[in-house]
Motif scaffolding. Structure first.
Motif, PDB file in Angstrom:
ATOM      1  N   HIS A  46      77.624   3.721  98.737  1.00 54.99           N
ATOM      2  CA  HIS A  46      77.974   4.562  97.489  1.00 54.99           C
ATOM      3  C   HIS A  46      77.499   3.899  96.236  1.00 54.99           C
ATOM      4  CE1 HIS A  46      80.264   7.079 100.096  1.00 54.99           C
ATOM      5  NE2 HIS A  46      81.331   6.275 100.427  1.00 54.99           N
ATOM      6  N   ALA A  47      76.277   3.243  96.398  1.00 51.52           N
ATOM      7  CA  ALA A  47      75.589   2.870  95.154  1.00 51.52           C
ATOM      8  C   ALA A  47      74.249   2.598  95.732  1.00 51.52           C
ATOM      9  CB  ALA A  47      76.237   1.576  94.766  1.00 51.52           C
ATOM     10  N   PRO A  48      73.283   2.452  94.705  1.00 54.98           N
ATOM     11  CA  PRO A  48      71.916   2.260  95.184  1.00 54.98           C
ATOM     12  C   PRO A  48      71.787   0.768  95.938  1.00 54.98           C
ATOM     13  CG  PRO A  48      72.022   2.663  92.789  1.00 54.98           C
ATOM     14  CD  PRO A  48      73.422   2.475  93.326  1.00 54.98           C
ATOM     15  N   VAL A  49      70.887   0.704  96.711  1.00 54.54           N
ATOM     16  CA  VAL A  49      70.713  -0.731  97.533  1.00 54.54           C
ATOM     17  C   VAL A  49      69.472  -0.962  97.367  1.00 54.54           C
ATOM     18  CG1 VAL A  49      72.376   0.247  99.318  1.00 54.54           C
ATOM     19  CG2 VAL A  49      69.836   0.489  99.565  1.00 54.54           C
ATOM     20  N   GLU A  50      69.245  -2.362  97.737  1.00 52.21           N
ATOM     21  CA  GLU A  50      67.822  -3.058  97.592  1.00 52.21           C
ATOM     22  C   GLU A  50      67.306  -2.983  99.027  1.00 52.21           C
ATOM     23  OE1 GLU A  50      67.663  -6.695  94.935  1.00 52.21           O
ATOM     24  OE2 GLU A  50      69.738  -6.079  95.124  1.00 52.21           O
ATOM     25  N   LEU A  51      65.928  -2.714  98.987  1.00 48.34           N
ATOM     26  CA  LEU A  51      65.208  -2.887 100.310  1.00 48.34           C
ATOM     27  C   LEU A  51      64.295  -4.132 100.268  1.00 48.34           C
ATOM     28  CD1 LEU A  51      64.855  -1.383 103.051  1.00 48.34           C
ATOM     29  CD2 LEU A  51      63.053   0.087 101.684  1.00 48.34           C
ATOM     30  N   ALA A  52      64.411  -4.821 101.469  1.00 54.17           N
ATOM     31  CA  ALA A  52      63.769  -5.999 101.330  1.00 54.17           C
ATOM     32  C   ALA A  52      62.265  -5.896 101.542  1.00 54.17           C
ATOM     33  CB  ALA A  52      64.130  -6.744 102.552  1.00 54.17           C
ATOM     34  N   ALA A  53      61.390  -6.524 100.782  1.00 51.76           N
ATOM     35  CA  ALA A  53      59.884  -6.415 100.998  1.00 51.76           C
ATOM     36  C   ALA A  53      59.364  -7.660 100.552  1.00 51.76           C
ATOM     37  CB  ALA A  53      59.491  -5.459  99.780  1.00 51.76           C
ATOM     38  N   GLU A  54      58.374  -8.143 101.208  1.00 47.56           N
ATOM     39  CA  GLU A  54      57.712  -9.306 101.381  1.00 47.56           C
ATOM     40  C   GLU A  54      57.386  -9.775  99.838  1.00 47.56           C
ATOM     41  OE1 GLU A  54      54.054  -9.546 103.688  1.00 47.56           O
ATOM     42  OE2 GLU A  54      53.429 -11.249 102.186  1.00 47.56           O
TER      43      GLU A  54
END
Ligand SMILES: [Zn+2]
Length: 263
Positions: free
Chosen positions: A249-257
């Motif tokens: 229910h809110a923006p999420v972060e997406l793991a990236a190298e």
């Protein structure tokens, strides 16, 4: 504290990528959480591997521990770790020997893997191996580590890293949908949650989360932030983000190298 994503792939690494590996730093203390395939090279691109103080492993699946083997070879064979001068290096009487904090039974697994080519004690020679148990927190430099069992295919533990400031990162490891992670990650500052599956497993025992499920675990835990990880480059990143946000229910972060998050 600062966490740097070294690798975020699931069991097969992305093109040019690496499996699970997260470098957590506070002042000059360096803790590596998980060391899957490809992680050692990514670690070397960021810091000197002899400056790693501790390595903590969530579970003994190859994509979370197998690069302990090249890491061990480096610690044992590199010229500057030798007791006598070698090829321009002065020699040392105190070679780096990081702590290796791994789940109960890890020694047997590491010996079994290494024994395939005569390297039975390779990892425990290069590192100071200690096996942790749920309910027994450990101190690693400035950090306090706690462990909670997660339902997965082998004994698996979420790891909480708490800084002297009291701020916490909760690494959820791999898991099927469960209540244990929600409780363990209660009010955490950052939940690093696996979001491996584009849809739930169709057969057999479940072992992983979808992005929406990962986001929902973070929401139910009351986590301030969530980073989705263990996601293949073969999944559409925007779809993963949107699904995670639907659960959270809110923006999420997406793991990236190379992603660096300050907590
Ligand atoms: Zn796993």
């Amino acid at each position: 504290m600062r966490v740097t994503v070294l690798g975020k792939s699931p069991a097969w690494q992305d093109a040019g990528g690496a499996c699970s590996g997260y470098l957590v730093e506070e002042d000059d203390y360096a803790l590596l959480v998980d060391c899957g395939n490809g992680v050692f090279g990514k670690l070397r691109a960021r810091i000197d591997y002899t400056d790693v103080d501790s390595v903590a492993i969530t579970h003994m699946h190859a994509d979370h521990f197998i690069d302990l083997f090249p890491f061990a070879y480096a610690l044992l064979l590199t010229p500057r770790q030798q007791p006598v001068p070698v090829a321009g290096w002065p020699g040392t009487s105190e070679p780096a020997r990081p702590r290796l904090i791994a789940p109960a039974g890890a020694q047997a697994t590491l010996r079994a893997v290494g024994s395939a080519w005569g390297g039975e004690e390779l990892v425990e020679t290069a590192f100071r191996l200690e096996e942790y148990r749920e309910g027994s927190p450990l101190t690693a430099g400035p950090f306090t580590l706690r462990f909670a069992g997660m339902p997965h295919y082998v004994p698996t533990f979420a790891i909480e890293v708490k800084a002297p400031s009291g701020r916490r990162i909760t690494f959820g490891a791999d898991c099927r949908p469960n209540e244990e992670l929600v409780e363990f990650a209660r009010d955490t500052d950052l939940l690093v949650a696996e979001a491996t599956l584009p849809r739930p497993e169709r057969t057999g025992i479940r072992g992983h989360l979808t992005p929406e499920e990962a986001g929902a675990h973070a929401r139910r835990a009351g986590a301030a932030r969530v980073m989705l990880t263990h996601v293949s480059d073969e999944l559409d990143a925007e779809w993963v983000r949107a699904e995670g946000a639907r659960g959270f229910h809110a923006p999420v972060e997406l793991a990236a190298e190379g992603l660096v998050v300050e907590i």
